[in-house]
Scaffold this active site. Structure first.
Site, PDB file in Angstrom:
ATOM      1  N   LYS A  52       0.812  -1.221   0.000  1.00 19.72           N
ATOM      2  CA  LYS A  52       0.000   0.000   0.000  1.00 19.72           C
ATOM      3  C   LYS A  52       0.845   1.271   0.000  1.00 19.72           C
ATOM      4  CE  LYS A  52      -4.461  -1.229   0.256  1.00 19.72           C
ATOM      5  NZ  LYS A  52      -5.518  -0.666  -0.608  1.00 19.72           N
ATOM      6  N   SER A 301       1.246  -9.780  -0.503  1.00 20.83           N
ATOM      7  CA  SER A 301       0.935  -8.348  -0.510  1.00 20.83           C
ATOM      8  C   SER A 301       1.071  -7.662   0.840  1.00 20.83           C
ATOM      9  CB  SER A 301      -0.478  -8.126  -1.054  1.00 20.83           C
ATOM     10  OG  SER A 301      -1.431  -8.847  -0.286  1.00 20.83           O
TER      11      SER A 301
END
Length: 400
Positions: A52, A301
């Site tokens: 992110k 991720s």
């Protein structure tokens, strides 16, 4: 499309000095398990333990001086919050993060440690988002969307650029989908570099919002999932258009699949992945025929999983493997019976870790008793041997 390969290349130039170019390597054992050549991209090794940061930073760097001075606002209960807070603080941009009131304090504290002002508002993310938008308008803050923004999408696409620079022979990418920012950016980047590459998305069965919308159905989402990072009830408007055009298929995985993948990454790769971060591996194990013999890139991720939840997932995996079990054993309430049962378990390779004795809350005869034994074994086969030996000696056994 609203985002091009040139946007992603420009994002790479801007963000690369300030983020980790995370390592990627072939996972030998996982390749054997899945029947494909698996290459992992460790985005859980970013400073805030999530990809992110890339999109958040690219958006922050796009702001005018006046916008930077006024400050930014975001709504997030997780990784986006930390990415915005960390890079805004580093760039000297005031940041406010709106979180639901039930957000775990550890996430609030981490976000505050990165220099942001945290405002708790709303019982659910939708209420927090509406408040954040209104607060941003009232105070002149720029809203940093977690996924539905061209700059954010372009920043996330730098993950695929790095992967294909180092692994040009990839046949497919498997990418978790929440709001769709990561897979949108990665799909645009990957297909611009290698048009025949296949892009697969992964969602939790409980939050199959992108899958349902692209199938023409209204999403019905809800329930408790360990993949909270992709538990998004409505994906972005921009991202759904990109996914429709660029992604081959969206695969759905269950909670057991996700737990198994988290455990495999911890046990085999010695890396901590949150549920969303392990979704790609969960899909490859559940749908091996899609990937057999292919060179497949998996994006781990994120790694922001609660320690207690991680411990629970790992222990539950031991239970599924038969390496940790609880047995209820009926026996006569007389001298030496417990010692005899313990001997049978020990002689057949079991290790007793806990024993509880029950005389009152049971349906056995008043002259009998039962014990509950937690034990460790080598594998499920050894567990069945132990149960068989106990029953052969006249001790009824129930596997709990």
């Amino acid at each position: 499309m609203s985002v091009t390969i040139d946007d992603i290349l420009a994002a790479q130039k801007k963000v690369s000095p300030f983020i980790q170019e995370t390592r990627q390597r072939k996972a030998q054992t996982l390749s054997h398990i899945t029947g494909a050549n698996v290459f992992l991209k460790f985005e859980n090794r970013q400073f805030t333990a999530s990809f992110k940061e890339r999109g958040a930073l690219n958006k922050l760097l796009s702001l005018t001086d006046a916008e930077k001075k006024a400050g930014v606002i975001a709504m997030s209960a997780g990784n986006h919050a930390q990415g915005v807070a960390y890079h805004a603080s580093r760039l000297g941009i005031p940041a406010t993060i709106v979180m639901p009131t039930n957000t775990p304090m550890v996430k609030v504290e981490r976000t505050e440690e990165h220099g942001a002002t945290v405002v708790l508002h709303g019982d659910v993310l939708a209420e927090s988002a509406a408040f954040a938008h209104q607060m941003g308008e009232d105070k002149g803050y720029t809203f940093i969307h977690p996924y539905d923004d061209p700059y954010v999408i372009a920043g996330q696409g730098t993950v695929a650029l790095e992967m294909l620079e180092g692994l040009p022979n990839l046949d497919a990418l498997v990418v978790p989908i929440g709001g769709g920012g990561l897979i949108s950016g990665c799909a645009i980047a990957a297909k611009a570099i290698k048009p025949d590459i296949e892009i697969y998305g992964v969602q939790s069965e409980l939050y199959a919002s992108m899958h349902d919308i692209l199938a023409g159905r209204e999403p019905v989402c809800g329930g408790s999932t360990i993949a909270e990072g992709i538990a998004v009830k409505y994906p972005g408007e921009i991202t759904r258009k990109i996914v429709r055009e660029q992604v081959e298929e969206i695969l759905l995985v269950g909670e057991g699949d996700l737990e198994n993948a988290v455990s495999l990454l911890a046990g085999i790769e010695k890396t901590v992945a949150e549920g969303a971060g392990a979704a790609g591996l969960a899909a490859m194990i559940k749908f091996p025929d899609r990937f057999k013999g292919k060179n497949v890139g998996l994006i781990v991720s994120g790694g922001n999983i609660d320690q207690r939840l991680l411990a629970t997932v790992l222990m539950r995996d031991l239970v599924r493997q038969g390496r940790l079990a609880r047995l209820r054993i009926s026996l006569s309430d007389r001298t030496g019976e417990l010692a005899r049962v313990s001997s049978i378990i020990g002689e057949n390779g079991g290790n007793i870790v806990e024993v509880s004795h029950q005389r009152v809350f049971t349906h056995v005869s008043a002259k009998d008793t039962c014990i509950e034994v937690a034990l460790e074994t080598r594998d499920e086969a050894q567990l069945h041997v132990i149960v068989g030996k106990l029953e052969a000696e006249g001790y009824p056994v129930q596997l709990l």
